[in-house]
Design a protein around this motif. Sequence first.
Motif, PDB file in Angstrom:
ATOM      1  N   LEU A 104       5.886 -15.392  -7.932  1.00  0.00           N
ATOM      2  CA  LEU A 104       5.225 -14.114  -8.183  1.00  0.00           C
ATOM      3  C   LEU A 104       3.977 -13.947  -7.332  1.00  0.00           C
ATOM      4  O   LEU A 104       3.439 -14.903  -6.773  1.00  0.00           O
ATOM      5  CB  LEU A 104       4.849 -14.004  -9.664  1.00  0.00           C
ATOM      6  CG  LEU A 104       6.003 -14.028 -10.661  1.00  0.00           C
ATOM      7  CD1 LEU A 104       5.471 -14.107 -12.086  1.00  0.00           C
ATOM      8  CD2 LEU A 104       6.902 -12.798 -10.502  1.00  0.00           C
ATOM      9  N   GLY A 105       3.533 -12.707  -7.235  1.00  0.00           N
ATOM     10  CA  GLY A 105       2.264 -12.373  -6.599  1.00  0.00           C
ATOM     11  C   GLY A 105       1.517 -11.378  -7.460  1.00  0.00           C
ATOM     12  O   GLY A 105       2.029 -10.901  -8.480  1.00  0.00           O
ATOM     13  N   LEU A 106       0.309 -11.048  -7.062  1.00  0.00           N
ATOM     14  CA  LEU A 106      -0.530 -10.076  -7.758  1.00  0.00           C
ATOM     15  C   LEU A 106      -1.044  -9.051  -6.750  1.00  0.00           C
ATOM     16  O   LEU A 106      -1.301  -9.377  -5.594  1.00  0.00           O
ATOM     17  CB  LEU A 106      -1.722 -10.775  -8.428  1.00  0.00           C
ATOM     18  CG  LEU A 106      -1.410 -11.732  -9.576  1.00  0.00           C
ATOM     19  CD1 LEU A 106      -2.621 -12.621  -9.870  1.00  0.00           C
ATOM     20  CD2 LEU A 106      -0.986 -10.966 -10.827  1.00  0.00           C
ATOM     21  N   TYR A 107      -1.222  -7.813  -7.231  1.00  0.00           N
ATOM     22  CA  TYR A 107      -1.683  -6.735  -6.356  1.00  0.00           C
ATOM     23  C   TYR A 107      -2.550  -5.794  -7.188  1.00  0.00           C
ATOM     24  O   TYR A 107      -2.064  -5.193  -8.138  1.00  0.00           O
ATOM     25  CB  TYR A 107      -0.467  -6.020  -5.768  1.00  0.00           C
ATOM     26  CG  TYR A 107      -0.692  -4.729  -5.020  1.00  0.00           C
ATOM     27  CD1 TYR A 107      -1.930  -4.371  -4.485  1.00  0.00           C
ATOM     28  CD2 TYR A 107       0.376  -3.858  -4.814  1.00  0.00           C
ATOM     29  CE1 TYR A 107      -2.097  -3.181  -3.791  1.00  0.00           C
ATOM     30  CE2 TYR A 107       0.220  -2.668  -4.118  1.00  0.00           C
ATOM     31  CZ  TYR A 107      -1.011  -2.327  -3.610  1.00  0.00           C
ATOM     32  OH  TYR A 107      -1.163  -1.151  -2.934  1.00  0.00           O
ATOM     33  N   GLU A 108      -3.818  -5.682  -6.816  1.00  0.00           N
ATOM     34  CA  GLU A 108      -4.739  -4.780  -7.502  1.00  0.00           C
ATOM     35  C   GLU A 108      -4.536  -3.352  -6.982  1.00  0.00           C
ATOM     36  O   GLU A 108      -5.385  -2.759  -6.334  1.00  0.00           O
ATOM     37  CB  GLU A 108      -6.188  -5.229  -7.284  1.00  0.00           C
ATOM     38  CG  GLU A 108      -6.518  -6.551  -7.961  1.00  0.00           C
ATOM     39  CD  GLU A 108      -7.908  -7.056  -7.623  1.00  0.00           C
ATOM     40  OE1 GLU A 108      -8.470  -7.806  -8.427  1.00  0.00           O
ATOM     41  OE2 GLU A 108      -8.432  -6.700  -6.535  1.00  0.00           O
ATOM     42  N   CYS A 109      -3.379  -2.806  -7.287  1.00  0.00           N
ATOM     43  CA  CYS A 109      -3.005  -1.476  -6.796  1.00  0.00           C
ATOM     44  C   CYS A 109      -3.920  -0.412  -7.407  1.00  0.00           C
ATOM     45  O   CYS A 109      -4.156  -0.413  -8.621  1.00  0.00           O
ATOM     46  CB  CYS A 109      -1.549  -1.198  -7.169  1.00  0.00           C
ATOM     47  SG  CYS A 109      -0.922   0.372  -6.576  1.00  0.00           S
ATOM     48  N   PRO A 110      -4.440   0.520  -6.600  1.00  0.00           N
ATOM     49  CA  PRO A 110      -5.389   1.510  -7.125  1.00  0.00           C
ATOM     50  C   PRO A 110      -4.759   2.675  -7.885  1.00  0.00           C
ATOM     51  O   PRO A 110      -5.483   3.481  -8.467  1.00  0.00           O
ATOM     52  CB  PRO A 110      -6.076   2.020  -5.850  1.00  0.00           C
ATOM     53  CG  PRO A 110      -5.070   1.825  -4.772  1.00  0.00           C
ATOM     54  CD  PRO A 110      -4.326   0.575  -5.128  1.00  0.00           C
ATOM     55  N   ILE A 111      -3.443   2.793  -7.884  1.00  0.00           N
ATOM     56  CA  ILE A 111      -2.760   3.888  -8.561  1.00  0.00           C
ATOM     57  C   ILE A 111      -1.735   3.296  -9.532  1.00  0.00           C
ATOM     58  O   ILE A 111      -1.022   2.361  -9.174  1.00  0.00           O
ATOM     59  CB  ILE A 111      -2.063   4.809  -7.531  1.00  0.00           C
ATOM     60  CG1 ILE A 111      -3.115   5.489  -6.643  1.00  0.00           C
ATOM     61  CG2 ILE A 111      -1.208   5.870  -8.213  1.00  0.00           C
ATOM     62  CD1 ILE A 111      -2.544   6.329  -5.534  1.00  0.00           C
ATOM     63  N   PRO A 112      -1.634   3.799 -10.776  1.00  0.00           N
ATOM     64  CA  PRO A 112      -2.298   4.972 -11.347  1.00  0.00           C
ATOM     65  C   PRO A 112      -3.767   4.776 -11.704  1.00  0.00           C
ATOM     66  O   PRO A 112      -4.471   5.761 -11.901  1.00  0.00           O
ATOM     67  CB  PRO A 112      -1.475   5.250 -12.602  1.00  0.00           C
ATOM     68  CG  PRO A 112      -0.934   3.920 -12.996  1.00  0.00           C
ATOM     69  CD  PRO A 112      -0.658   3.207 -11.717  1.00  0.00           C
ATOM     70  N   TYR A 113      -4.214   3.542 -11.800  1.00  0.00           N
ATOM     71  CA  TYR A 113      -5.655   3.300 -11.943  1.00  0.00           C
ATOM     72  C   TYR A 113      -5.938   1.920 -11.387  1.00  0.00           C
ATOM     73  O   TYR A 113      -5.067   1.066 -11.316  1.00  0.00           O
ATOM     74  CB  TYR A 113      -6.101   3.419 -13.415  1.00  0.00           C
ATOM     75  CG  TYR A 113      -5.803   2.198 -14.276  1.00  0.00           C
ATOM     76  CD1 TYR A 113      -6.792   1.229 -14.501  1.00  0.00           C
ATOM     77  CD2 TYR A 113      -4.547   1.995 -14.845  1.00  0.00           C
ATOM     78  CE1 TYR A 113      -6.531   0.106 -15.289  1.00  0.00           C
ATOM     79  CE2 TYR A 113      -4.284   0.883 -15.623  1.00  0.00           C
ATOM     80  CZ  TYR A 113      -5.274  -0.056 -15.837  1.00  0.00           C
ATOM     81  OH  TYR A 113      -5.021  -1.170 -16.600  1.00  0.00           O
ATOM     82  N   ARG A 114      -7.161   1.718 -10.937  1.00  0.00           N
ATOM     83  CA  ARG A 114      -7.518   0.434 -10.332  1.00  0.00           C
ATOM     84  C   ARG A 114      -8.017  -0.518 -11.410  1.00  0.00           C
ATOM     85  O   ARG A 114      -8.961  -0.217 -12.138  1.00  0.00           O
ATOM     86  CB  ARG A 114      -8.608   0.622  -9.277  1.00  0.00           C
ATOM     87  CG  ARG A 114      -8.831  -0.636  -8.423  1.00  0.00           C
ATOM     88  CD  ARG A 114     -10.024  -0.469  -7.500  1.00  0.00           C
ATOM     89  NE  ARG A 114      -9.863   0.615  -6.561  1.00  0.00           N
ATOM     90  CZ  ARG A 114      -9.242   0.509  -5.381  1.00  0.00           C
ATOM     91  NH1 ARG A 114      -8.735  -0.646  -5.017  1.00  0.00           N
ATOM     92  NH2 ARG A 114      -9.148   1.542  -4.570  1.00  0.00           N
ATOM     93  N   ARG A 115      -7.356  -1.663 -11.495  1.00  0.00           N
ATOM     94  CA  ARG A 115      -7.778  -2.701 -12.425  1.00  0.00           C
ATOM     95  C   ARG A 115      -8.044  -3.975 -11.626  1.00  0.00           C
ATOM     96  O   ARG A 115      -7.126  -4.559 -11.033  1.00  0.00           O
ATOM     97  CB  ARG A 115      -6.700  -2.971 -13.478  1.00  0.00           C
ATOM     98  CG  ARG A 115      -7.166  -3.934 -14.583  1.00  0.00           C
ATOM     99  CD  ARG A 115      -6.060  -4.255 -15.575  1.00  0.00           C
ATOM    100  NE  ARG A 115      -6.597  -4.962 -16.725  1.00  0.00           N
ATOM    101  CZ  ARG A 115      -6.873  -4.399 -17.891  1.00  0.00           C
ATOM    102  NH1 ARG A 115      -6.645  -3.107 -18.074  1.00  0.00           N
ATOM    103  NH2 ARG A 115      -7.374  -5.121 -18.879  1.00  0.00           N
ATOM    104  N   TYR A 116      -9.293  -4.373 -11.578  1.00  0.00           N
ATOM    105  CA  TYR A 116      -9.645  -5.611 -10.896  1.00  0.00           C
ATOM    106  C   TYR A 116      -9.420  -6.801 -11.821  1.00  0.00           C
ATOM    107  O   TYR A 116      -9.687  -6.725 -13.030  1.00  0.00           O
ATOM    108  CB  TYR A 116     -11.109  -5.592 -10.466  1.00  0.00           C
ATOM    109  CG  TYR A 116     -11.442  -4.573  -9.411  1.00  0.00           C
ATOM    110  CD1 TYR A 116     -10.880  -4.642  -8.142  1.00  0.00           C
ATOM    111  CD2 TYR A 116     -12.338  -3.538  -9.676  1.00  0.00           C
ATOM    112  CE1 TYR A 116     -11.186  -3.713  -7.169  1.00  0.00           C
ATOM    113  CE2 TYR A 116     -12.662  -2.602  -8.703  1.00  0.00           C
ATOM    114  CZ  TYR A 116     -12.081  -2.694  -7.458  1.00  0.00           C
ATOM    115  OH  TYR A 116     -12.386  -1.763  -6.493  1.00  0.00           O
TER     116      TYR A 116
END
Length: 309
Positions: A137-149
Amino acid sequence: MDCLPCGVWPTMVTPFLESGSRVDKSSLKYLVDWFIESGVAGLFAVCLSSEMYQLSDEERLDLARTVKEYSAGRVPVVASGTFGGDVSTMASFVRRMAMEVDAVVVLVNQLAGQEEGNDVWRSNVQQLLDLTPGVRLGLYECPIPYRRYISPEDLKWAVETGRFFFHKDTESKKEPIKAKLEAIKSVPDTPFRFFNANLETLQYSLQLGADGFSGISANICPSVIVWLCNNFDSGDRADRVQTFLALSQNIVNWKYPACAKRYHQLLGSGMLVRCLQQSPAFDDMEVLALKHLMGSVSDICKEVGIDSC
């Protein structure tokens, strides 16, 4: 392969045909070859740049499968695999995507609502891990629909599970980047790889131990970013390249991802500018700016001795 390679992982744009959401596979093959010839470490298909939210599940799988096929073992491929619904629904699709790529990327914002705390996020991620045994697996702090750090604490927890091999970090501030890298370093012998998506802080993060870059500018000048990842501590030349990349980002952000497709048209590809959400037109000034960027990329390559621009 225990670890994914360090370096540049472009967030690939998707070339489309004139109607519907059909992928222009000839232009997609051109892109895959162009990226690999530019020296990238791997490819991130099915991401925000790919217009993943406008694709169906079957189209996402086909896109990932095709990129993997065209890469032909030359570089690894990752793709996003969590698109909402309950955890069991997401886990089912993750297992399907895992058949197509080298690692399936978890969109951080899909594992908890915007108002839900980190405890909910961690609990849902653990459930996803339980339902996808053996899947890388990987992780991605995608900004849409909302940005979650991801907090440094939750990032360390994710690293300690041993299940995560890729992380696209979208934090733009230096101190949180430093805290996350310190959290990763506290876990010995981990295959976890941290890829900065923020071009302005790339050199800084590399100096602190980041593993490379995964962001939109790799659709424009991957070979220059590859050079910086390999030479970030080479004094004035590295500083010069970092400055160039930070300034070029202002143009790349225009009408993205359409601007990347227009740029490749100017390079001579037959790629259409068409995007699924909207396909903006480019006025003469904007085209001229892209041409100036092409010239500047060529100049910086000559300056530092890059042959693959």
